[in-house]
Write an enzyme that holds these catalytic residues in place. Sequence first.
Site, mmCIF file in Angstrom:
data_model
loop_
_atom_site.group_PDB
_atom_site.id
_atom_site.type_symbol
_atom_site.label_atom_id
_atom_site.label_comp_id
_atom_site.label_asym_id
_atom_site.label_seq_id
_atom_site.Cartn_x
_atom_site.Cartn_y
_atom_site.Cartn_z
ATOM 1 N N ASP A 1 0.976 3.614 2.815
ATOM 2 C CA ASP A 1 0.638 2.260 1.688
ATOM 3 C C ASP A 1 0.932 2.715 0.272
ATOM 4 O O ASP A 1 -0.191 3.791 -0.109
ATOM 5 C CB ASP A 1 -1.457 1.648 1.919
ATOM 6 C CG ASP A 1 -1.545 0.317 3.308
ATOM 7 O OD1 ASP A 1 0.353 0.830 4.162
ATOM 8 O OD2 ASP A 1 -2.355 1.063 3.882
ATOM 9 N N HIS A 2 1.344 1.731 -0.677
ATOM 10 C CA HIS A 2 1.128 2.188 -1.527
ATOM 11 C C HIS A 2 -0.062 1.707 -2.566
ATOM 12 O O HIS A 2 -0.616 0.862 -2.386
ATOM 13 C CB HIS A 2 2.272 0.926 -2.758
ATOM 14 C CG HIS A 2 2.883 1.893 -3.390
ATOM 15 N ND1 HIS A 2 2.292 1.981 -4.874
ATOM 16 C CD2 HIS A 2 3.694 2.169 -4.257
ATOM 17 C CE1 HIS A 2 2.602 2.148 -5.905
ATOM 18 N NE2 HIS A 2 3.907 2.671 -5.729
ATOM 19 N N PRO A 3 -0.549 2.505 -3.124
ATOM 20 C CA PRO A 3 -1.512 2.414 -4.013
ATOM 21 C C PRO A 3 -1.858 1.470 -4.755
ATOM 22 O O PRO A 3 -3.293 0.553 -4.772
ATOM 23 C CB PRO A 3 -2.248 3.774 -4.815
ATOM 24 C CG PRO A 3 -1.139 3.971 -4.915
ATOM 25 C CD PRO A 3 -0.245 3.955 -3.922
#
Lengths: 401, 401
Positions: free
Chosen positions: B227-229
């Site tokens: 997941d991209h933060p």
Amino acid sequence: MSALPLSGVRVIDLTRILSGPFCSMILGDLGAEVVKIEAPGGDHVRGQGHKIDGLSWYFAGFNRNKQSLELDLRKPEGVAVLERLLARADILTENFRPGVLAKMGLTEARLNEINPDLIVVSVNGYGSTGPYADRPAFDFIAQAMSGYMATNGTPDTGPLRTAPPITDLVAGLYAALGAVAALRGRENGGPAQRVEASMMMSMMSMMAYLSSNALATGRDPVPTGNDHPIASPYGLFRASDGDIAVAPSTEVIVQRFMKEIGLSHLLDEPRFVNNAMRVQNRAELNALINAAVAGGTQAEWIARLNKAGVPSGRVQSLTEALADPQVAAQEMVLDVPHPGHGTVKMTGFPIKFSQTPLRVRHTVPDLGEHGREVLRAAGYDEAEIDALIANGIMGAGDPAG
Amino acid sequence: MSALPLSGVRVIDLTRILSGPFCSMILGDLGAEVVKIEAPGGDHVRGQGHKIDGLSWYFAGFNRNKQSLELDLRKPEGVAVLERLLARADILTENFRPGVLAKMGLTEARLNEINPDLIVVSVNGYGSTGPYADRPAFDFIAQAMSGYMATNGTPDTGPLRTAPPITDLVAGLYAALGAVAALRGRENGGPAQRVEASMMMSMMSMMAYLSSNALATGRDPVPTGNDHPIASPYGLFRASDGDIAVAPSTEVIVQRFMKEIGLSHLLDEPRFVNNAMRVQNRAELNALINAAVAGGTQAEWIARLNKAGVPSGRVQSLTEALADPQVAAQEMVLDVPHPGHGTVKMTGFPIKFSQTPLRVRHTVPDLGEHGREVLRAAGYDEAEIDALIANGIMGAGDPAG
């Protein structure tokens, strides 16, 4: 102080976001004069990441040692300014999708007409030829396509993205190397040529022996997390107050490691007699090592093992690493006073030169800050510059504007 | 064919294993004449990795475009040969621990005496100054100490090593760039100087905005796996026959993505109205996207999304990546005929030059294969060479020997 390695080199920089700006920053760090040309409103990264006193430290970390000119390249007058700057430049850096530069009128033929000595450096996603040449690029996708993600992680996690935008950075670094090499070639009678590095291909070149073995056997590597696939002992072990990372690289170093922790005798037992047996009986061996190292602290073991020639350290968080005494000794965190924005902290220079140490010669530019200066140096007079500003072709570089 | 960028440059290469040989191979790829000096018995990597017809493809992948001289530097006569070679060299590359070169007699002063124009390039673990300067280096430890491992992985895995020896490679790449930049500086009136890159500091320079944000906030990034933060939608989604990786980088691209998959209307709902809300409601959004893309195949979605400007691809295994049509178009897997060892496959050149494309000019050398040739070029006569071989100072370079 002697001249820096790229002193006197002029770079016109059309890059934005990450891979290209990393490339042009490296050229600036090495001593080139880099003019970053930003579209009206500026590089999107100016608005990303954590800001202090209005300045993005992410932007700051990728755009030191550059000057800024805000220029509208959608207008022919803007392209005319660019062409005049290119006429006296050594290097043009860009990270548009392949073809965009030509659509702007800057075809290979036109660039050659403007300046036959110009080296054009491109960073892109997949390379400018081949079936994916037109695809838009992004680090996550390049990590996935290059085979890298499939090797990162554990059997439980499956393919795993890594947090740093590694494909952008490796491509930017290769492009910078290509730029300097092409410059050196040109200065020694070689051609001024186009140089290119792509995110996917750059990352593939980092797969090292994983690729060698995959090509030799036709088989994919299995993700093994923190266990080395073919070495034991290796990995993290539990000292009294935290883990120690240990990586004995040869049989001799394994012997030293086992001696230091008082387990030399185990290497005589059939189950641990050589690396192959130790890989097979890794769990048993690790348990014995953990019991042995539990008697000392992290710091004690790390000092002692390194002294004995056994590579050892600990897993540091990023803030711990940034505060590490070795990092301080190597000046890898810089405090850069930035007028109007306090003191900005950023990563230092990983290449150390004994005679001409790299330094921040230009702090991070405000948008369009050097517009007048850059155009004057290219021979524009004040009236021409005023007209370009009045007509919305270039920014005034007013910090308040 | 024009001369390559580093044509005419002479490199004497004392490196072994991985980081240094990668640096010197890059210099050789760029056109330099690289003489790899190997200790009796040769670089350990000759015995590592998968072998075909007696040749390690791992060794082959890091040692093309080099010549080999087997030389015993523990003997003064061996050091004398080295000194004579250095007298006519441009660059010396080495990846010993700091201080080892001096112990061999090759102090800074002595090297300057032998050849004041020599550029000395060192790759090491932590840098040659500071509290860890004397520590032995290994990729796993540099990954741990640099803060990199702590950002790789997921909250479940904890800090995770990545499979490629990334710190060796990044340090080797920086060292190669430093070498070419120093050479360019020297050729333009600058000093011949020492250049250094270390595995830990090179890796820290790859932490990019993770470091910028950590320095700005004092807080560590949380490992977020795939997941991209701070972006949503982003990641892997389930098409009918496999996952697609999608990374829309801006709001405009998010809109295009949602339009292509028929979910534009969701962006009007309060829960998905902007990136912040979509990050908060990521699980819900991902479920809706998965349902939508289940109706098409991987290949269909990837073609369609990229055409619409949405970066998209798939997670390829390493063997899939190596067989990818774009990789073929970019010539990133080379078939190198190697007399006596069949055709060796290896990774190609990530830097593309339009006029002087890089190529394999020297196949991987057998141990000591070029000893006579290298010494002859340095002015040794046959009797001298025979004596050095007879006295066990240098290898005869006999493939059978």
